[in-house]
Design an enzyme around this catalytic site. Sequence first.
Site, PDB file in Angstrom:
ATOM      1  N   LEU A  82       0.835  -1.206   0.000  1.00  0.00           N
ATOM      2  CA  LEU A  82       0.000   0.000   0.000  1.00  0.00           C
ATOM      3  C   LEU A  82       0.866   1.251   0.000  1.00  0.00           C
ATOM      4  CD1 LEU A  82      -2.626  -1.155   2.627  1.00  0.00           C
ATOM      5  CD2 LEU A  82      -3.071  -0.696   0.208  1.00  0.00           C
ATOM      6  N   GLY A  83       2.045   1.139   0.566  1.00  0.00           N
ATOM      7  CA  GLY A  83       2.930   2.307   0.589  1.00  0.00           C
ATOM      8  C   GLY A  83       4.184   2.038   1.385  1.00  0.00           C
ATOM      9  N   ARG A  84       5.072   3.005   1.323  1.00  0.00           N
ATOM     10  CA  ARG A  84       6.338   2.953   2.068  1.00  0.00           C
ATOM     11  C   ARG A  84       6.660   4.335   2.568  1.00  0.00           C
ATOM     12  NH1 ARG A  84      10.684  -1.035   1.050  1.00  0.00           N
ATOM     13  NH2 ARG A  84       9.593  -2.741   0.058  1.00  0.00           N
ATOM     14  N   GLY A  85       7.305   4.368   3.717  1.00  0.00           N
ATOM     15  CA  GLY A  85       7.824   5.637   4.209  1.00  0.00           C
ATOM     16  C   GLY A  85       9.303   5.484   4.450  1.00  0.00           C
ATOM     17  N   LYS A  86       9.805   6.288   5.356  1.00  0.00           N
ATOM     18  CA  LYS A  86      11.242   6.257   5.607  1.00  0.00           C
ATOM     19  C   LYS A  86      11.656   4.925   6.234  1.00  0.00           C
ATOM     20  CE  LYS A  86      14.802   9.007   7.794  1.00  0.00           C
ATOM     21  NZ  LYS A  86      15.037   9.636   9.091  1.00  0.00           N
ATOM     22  N   ALA A 141       8.988   2.425   7.288  1.00  0.00           N
ATOM     23  CA  ALA A 141       7.890   1.460   7.308  1.00  0.00           C
ATOM     24  C   ALA A 141       7.548   0.956   5.913  1.00  0.00           C
ATOM     25  CB  ALA A 141       6.655   2.110   7.922  1.00  0.00           C
ATOM     26  N   VAL A 142       7.078  -0.292   5.888  1.00  0.00           N
ATOM     27  CA  VAL A 142       6.463  -0.844   4.680  1.00  0.00           C
ATOM     28  C   VAL A 142       5.036  -1.203   5.076  1.00  0.00           C
ATOM     29  CG1 VAL A 142       6.540  -2.676   2.955  1.00  0.00           C
ATOM     30  CG2 VAL A 142       8.663  -1.823   3.937  1.00  0.00           C
ATOM     31  N   VAL A 143       4.076  -0.796   4.272  1.00  0.00           N
ATOM     32  CA  VAL A 143       2.676  -1.032   4.618  1.00  0.00           C
ATOM     33  C   VAL A 143       2.046  -1.939   3.557  1.00  0.00           C
ATOM     34  CG1 VAL A 143       0.447   0.043   5.126  1.00  0.00           C
ATOM     35  CG2 VAL A 143       2.567   1.201   5.796  1.00  0.00           C
ATOM     36  N   ASP A 154       4.103  15.963  11.179  1.00  0.00           N
ATOM     37  CA  ASP A 154       4.479  15.480   9.839  1.00  0.00           C
ATOM     38  C   ASP A 154       3.261  15.444   8.922  1.00  0.00           C
ATOM     39  OD1 ASP A 154       6.320  14.704   7.933  1.00  0.00           O
ATOM     40  OD2 ASP A 154       6.384  12.604   8.564  1.00  0.00           O
TER      41      ASP A 154
HETATM   42  P1  ADP Z   1       6.286   6.184   7.561  1.00  0.00           P
HETATM   43  O1  ADP Z   1       6.292   6.486   9.013  1.00  0.00           O
HETATM   44  O2  ADP Z   1       7.423   5.282   7.175  1.00  0.00           O
HETATM   45  O3  ADP Z   1       6.183   7.408   6.674  1.00  0.00           O
HETATM   46  P2  ADP Z   1       3.449   5.734   7.085  1.00  0.00           P
HETATM   47  O4  ADP Z   1       2.611   5.407   8.268  1.00  0.00           O
HETATM   48  O5  ADP Z   1       3.367   7.132   6.563  1.00  0.00           O
HETATM   49  O6  ADP Z   1       4.974   5.321   7.351  1.00  0.00           O
HETATM   50  O7  ADP Z   1       3.090   4.721   5.915  1.00  0.00           O
HETATM   51  C1  ADP Z   1       3.781   4.788   4.677  1.00  0.00           C
HETATM   52  C2  ADP Z   1       2.772   4.825   3.545  1.00  0.00           C
HETATM   53  O8  ADP Z   1       1.986   3.607   3.596  1.00  0.00           O
HETATM   54  C3  ADP Z   1       1.760   5.963   3.611  1.00  0.00           C
HETATM   55  O9  ADP Z   1       2.279   7.143   3.051  1.00  0.00           O
HETATM   56  C4  ADP Z   1       0.615   5.369   2.804  1.00  0.00           C
HETATM   57  O10 ADP Z   1       0.879   5.430   1.426  1.00  0.00           O
HETATM   58  C5  ADP Z   1       0.643   3.880   3.217  1.00  0.00           C
HETATM   59  N1  ADP Z   1      -0.260   3.630   4.366  1.00  0.00           N
HETATM   60  C6  ADP Z   1       0.029   3.854   5.658  1.00  0.00           C
HETATM   61  N2  ADP Z   1      -1.019   3.535   6.455  1.00  0.00           N
HETATM   62  C7  ADP Z   1      -1.988   3.089   5.631  1.00  0.00           C
HETATM   63  C8  ADP Z   1      -3.347   2.620   5.848  1.00  0.00           C
HETATM   64  N3  ADP Z   1      -3.854   2.551   7.066  1.00  0.00           N
HETATM   65  N4  ADP Z   1      -4.079   2.271   4.770  1.00  0.00           N
HETATM   66  C9  ADP Z   1      -3.546   2.350   3.521  1.00  0.00           C
HETATM   67  N5  ADP Z   1      -2.291   2.780   3.253  1.00  0.00           N
HETATM   68  C10 ADP Z   1      -1.507   3.142   4.291  1.00  0.00           C
HETATM   69 MG    MG Z   2       4.615   8.723   6.362  1.00  0.00          MG
END
Ligand code: ADP
Ligand code: MG
Length: 372
Positions: free
Chosen positions: A37-41, A43-45, A156
């Site tokens: 669904l996504g990635r951040g610095k 985390a992998v979601v 953030d």
């Molecule tokens: P980080 O702390 O690494 O930035 P995030 O919590 O922002 O992590 O999650 C990274 C990405 O994952 C988000 O920008 C989004 O694209 C996706 N994501 C996070 N939480 C959810 C969720 N509950 N449902 C769908 N996508 C999510």
């Molecule tokens: Mg984020």
Amino acid sequence: MPNSAAAMSKTGMVTKIHTRIRADPFSAHYELVGKELGRGKFAVVKKCIEKATGKQYAAKFQRKRRKGADCRMDILNEIAVLELAKANPYVVALHEVYETSTEIILVLECAAGGEIFDQCVADNDEAFTEKDVMRLARQILSGVAFLHRNNVVHLDLKPQNILLTSARPLGDIRIVDFGLSRRMDSITEVREILGTPEYVAPEILNYEPISTATDMWSIGVLTYVMLTGESPFLGDDKQVTFLNISQVNVDYSPDTFDGISSLAVDFIKSLLVKNPRKRATAEECLSHPWLNPHPHPHPHRHARSASSLDEPETSQSESEPDSPVPSPDLDDLIGSYLTCPGQGELKAGRDAFSFGEPPFPARPEIQQEVIC
Ligand code: ADP
Ligand code: MG
């Protein structure tokens, strides 16, 4: 230079949590489905299905060690804030937590519509209309007002951390990513820099106190991006971006705001104010005439073009990076902050921000980097 961020104490964090941290295997209870669904610095979601109920969730996998430092407390802080905010519909709901020897997995409500980022950078036809932005801004403000009433700052807020329950039809917002959130209910010294370059408030760059107003600046930037598709302070490199922020160098020209009401511009101007004490609060924003229109300002126009009303089907962005987004080295940015509830009465710990860093890789479009 001060120590690294990881070595510093991170006051303002809440680490007392009520959620049971499960030690049994996540995979015994959930099946991962589909692409990420996504990635951040860090985390992998990933999307997952709870085997017992068939319900869909988003599993946020986070390593406990980051750059050699133990970050378990940061993750507990994130869980604590999610618990505190569970009564608010615009904050993503936390379902369960699992822990392995290396990771903590947050099982979250799945926001299936993806990041508002995707629609912020979309072409005109797929971009938000001003009416969309008004509705979404009200929801963001309602969630953030709830956090601020509870003395929590997000720190953030940016389009990558504001998700949608569905993209088409446009659903409701869910605020995610409380990894940088802090409690403001005691006068607290914070020894780290927080935020994402384009969205950080001038007080962060000047080593002045962080307050709830720091989030409000980011909401000003966010609203600007949602309406115009342009990032107001983004320069060719990070130094220019920071200079633009500290000089509040914003383009409010009719070209940029073509087809967008003057009340929307007025709303943004009430937030992109250098002095945090003069910035509108979340409650004040909710009462702003732009969000309480009589009569409606151009409600059906596309924010970036007054012409089309078409809203074709689109799917979630395919443009997520293959690996966690790199972030610049922060040592030059780390300062000593003093924070106090909602105000910023106390003196800054360091003199000024140094512009002597290597620049960001130049990217003309909106970036996703975090300076901590
Ligand atoms: P980080 O702390 O690494 O930035 P995030 O919590 O922002 O992590 O999650 C990274 C990405 O994952 C988000 O920008 C989004 O694209 C996706 N994501 C996070 N939480 C959810 C969720 N509950 N449902 C769908 N996508 C999510
Ligand atoms: Mg984020």
